[in-house]
Design a protein around this motif. Sequence first.
Motif, short mmCIF file in Angstrom:
data_model
loop_
_atom_site.label_atom_id
_atom_site.label_comp_id
_atom_site.label_asym_id
_atom_site.label_seq_id
_atom_site.Cartn_x
_atom_site.Cartn_y
_atom_site.Cartn_z
N MET A 54 -25.41 -45.85 8.86
CA MET A 54 -26.45 -46.52 9.65
C MET A 54 -25.84 -47.69 10.41
N ASN A 55 -25.78 -47.58 11.73
CA ASN A 55 -25.18 -48.71 12.44
C ASN A 55 -26.20 -49.38 13.36
N LEU A 56 -26.68 -50.51 12.90
CA LEU A 56 -27.66 -51.25 13.71
C LEU A 56 -27.03 -52.50 14.31
N LYS A 57 -25.72 -52.60 14.18
CA LYS A 57 -25.03 -53.81 14.64
C LYS A 57 -25.30 -54.11 16.13
N GLY A 58 -25.74 -55.34 16.38
CA GLY A 58 -25.93 -55.77 17.76
C GLY A 58 -27.27 -55.39 18.35
N LYS A 59 -28.09 -54.63 17.60
CA LYS A 59 -29.40 -54.24 18.15
C LYS A 59 -30.40 -55.40 18.12
N HIS A 60 -31.37 -55.37 19.02
CA HIS A 60 -32.48 -56.32 18.98
C HIS A 60 -33.65 -55.66 18.24
N LEU A 61 -34.54 -56.46 17.67
CA LEU A 61 -35.79 -55.91 17.15
C LEU A 61 -36.95 -56.62 17.86
N ILE A 62 -37.50 -55.93 18.84
CA ILE A 62 -38.57 -56.51 19.65
C ILE A 62 -39.90 -55.83 19.32
N LEU A 115 -22.67 -62.73 1.77
CA LEU A 115 -22.63 -61.68 2.79
C LEU A 115 -22.58 -62.24 4.22
N CYS A 116 -23.26 -63.34 4.44
CA CYS A 116 -23.33 -63.89 5.81
C CYS A 116 -22.60 -65.22 5.92
N SER A 117 -21.61 -65.44 5.07
CA SER A 117 -20.94 -66.75 5.18
C SER A 117 -20.27 -66.84 6.56
N GLY A 168 -41.12 -60.56 2.03
CA GLY A 168 -40.71 -60.89 3.39
C GLY A 168 -39.31 -61.49 3.46
N VAL A 169 -38.90 -62.17 2.42
CA VAL A 169 -37.55 -62.74 2.41
C VAL A 169 -36.51 -61.62 2.28
N TYR A 170 -36.72 -60.72 1.33
CA TYR A 170 -35.72 -59.65 1.11
C TYR A 170 -35.59 -58.73 2.32
N VAL A 171 -36.74 -58.44 2.93
CA VAL A 171 -36.69 -57.52 4.06
C VAL A 171 -35.99 -58.18 5.24
N ARG A 172 -36.14 -59.49 5.38
CA ARG A 172 -35.48 -60.20 6.49
C ARG A 172 -33.99 -60.37 6.20
N MET A 173 -33.64 -60.53 4.92
CA MET A 173 -32.22 -60.54 4.57
C MET A 173 -31.59 -59.22 4.98
N SER A 174 -32.25 -58.15 4.57
CA SER A 174 -31.71 -56.82 4.86
C SER A 174 -31.64 -56.55 6.36
N LEU A 175 -32.69 -56.94 7.07
CA LEU A 175 -32.71 -56.72 8.52
C LEU A 175 -31.55 -57.44 9.19
N MET A 176 -31.36 -58.72 8.84
CA MET A 176 -30.28 -59.49 9.48
C MET A 176 -28.91 -58.93 9.11
N ALA A 177 -28.75 -58.50 7.86
CA ALA A 177 -27.46 -57.92 7.46
C ALA A 177 -27.17 -56.68 8.30
N HIS A 178 -28.21 -55.88 8.54
CA HIS A 178 -28.04 -54.68 9.38
C HIS A 178 -27.68 -55.05 10.82
N LEU A 179 -28.44 -55.99 11.42
CA LEU A 179 -28.22 -56.31 12.83
C LEU A 179 -26.89 -57.05 13.05
N LEU A 180 -26.46 -57.77 12.03
CA LEU A 180 -25.17 -58.46 12.15
C LEU A 180 -24.01 -57.50 11.85
#
Length: 308
Positions: A1-9, A39-41, A293-305
Amino acid sequence: MNLKGKHLIDPNDLTLEELDSVFTLAQDMEKEPAKYENLCSGKILATLFYEPSTRTRLSFESAMLRMGGNILGFADANTSSVRKGESISDTIRVLDGYSDIAVIRHPREGAPKLASNFSAVPVINGGDGGHQHPTQTLTDLLTIKNLKGEIKNLRVALCGDLKYGRTVHSLIKTLSRYEGMSFCLISPPQLKMPSYIKEYVANEYNVEIVETENLEDVINEVDILYMTRIQKERFFNEEDYLKLKNSYILTRDKIKDSRSDMLIMHPLPRVNEIDYSVDDDQRAVYFKQAKYGVYVRMSLMAHLLGVI
Ligand code: NCD
């Protein structure tokens, strides 16, 4: 699954498979947070909030901090250069030199989309006017998945301000993509779900939709009751708001014959649409929902980054 660099609008920016990947990682992040604490250091999240927020901004910030990253931004556009007349496109062009990912909340519909056109880093829509709120939908879907096991064959009631409520716009659009979903839309006639959304989901996914003004008509037959606040700030005058502000008030008595496994959800903040006495009912899951909401946003950002 590669979501790197994608926007979520818009919630449709993610396929069902991508959504599933976001939820699976979010579930693991809740179970074993220590695995992800670095993970995001070195990564920086910018939060650009042109409209009030508690949960969305703080849950994004908490999410980034829990993964070892950093945060910057503003919670009030009046303290930023917006006050001096800076455009959102200029702000984002500068900000993407200061950060690796950005979340934007704006009173104007389409503003995060516009910002994404000028941004070199992923832009997440944190709510645009009365339009969409995709990360609230991710939160809502993770809640359903965690508490119901799967997102399938559910009768969902959306109640309250379906006209201006961006959470329900994104939610119906996304839930309709899953198998066997049907909807009851409960609102006063003045606050009905916009036709363009109803027509879109009916034509695209062939879902069954019934509309009513009375919560009592459907409250005993639904699997999920999603309550929303009347969106005071979107009204053109106070008088119209005052007429509608007490349209629905959920009490213990009203849910006494509802299904024992019904989920009562709410994106929060609540004003008066759910009486405090309902909070102790095991079907009331809105505070759990806020935590997911915190876990899902962690996961979302890890994917997009692209760090997982
Ligand atoms: C919602 C929003 O901002 O649209 N809040 C949130 O993000 N949890 C709901 C609302 O304000 O009513």
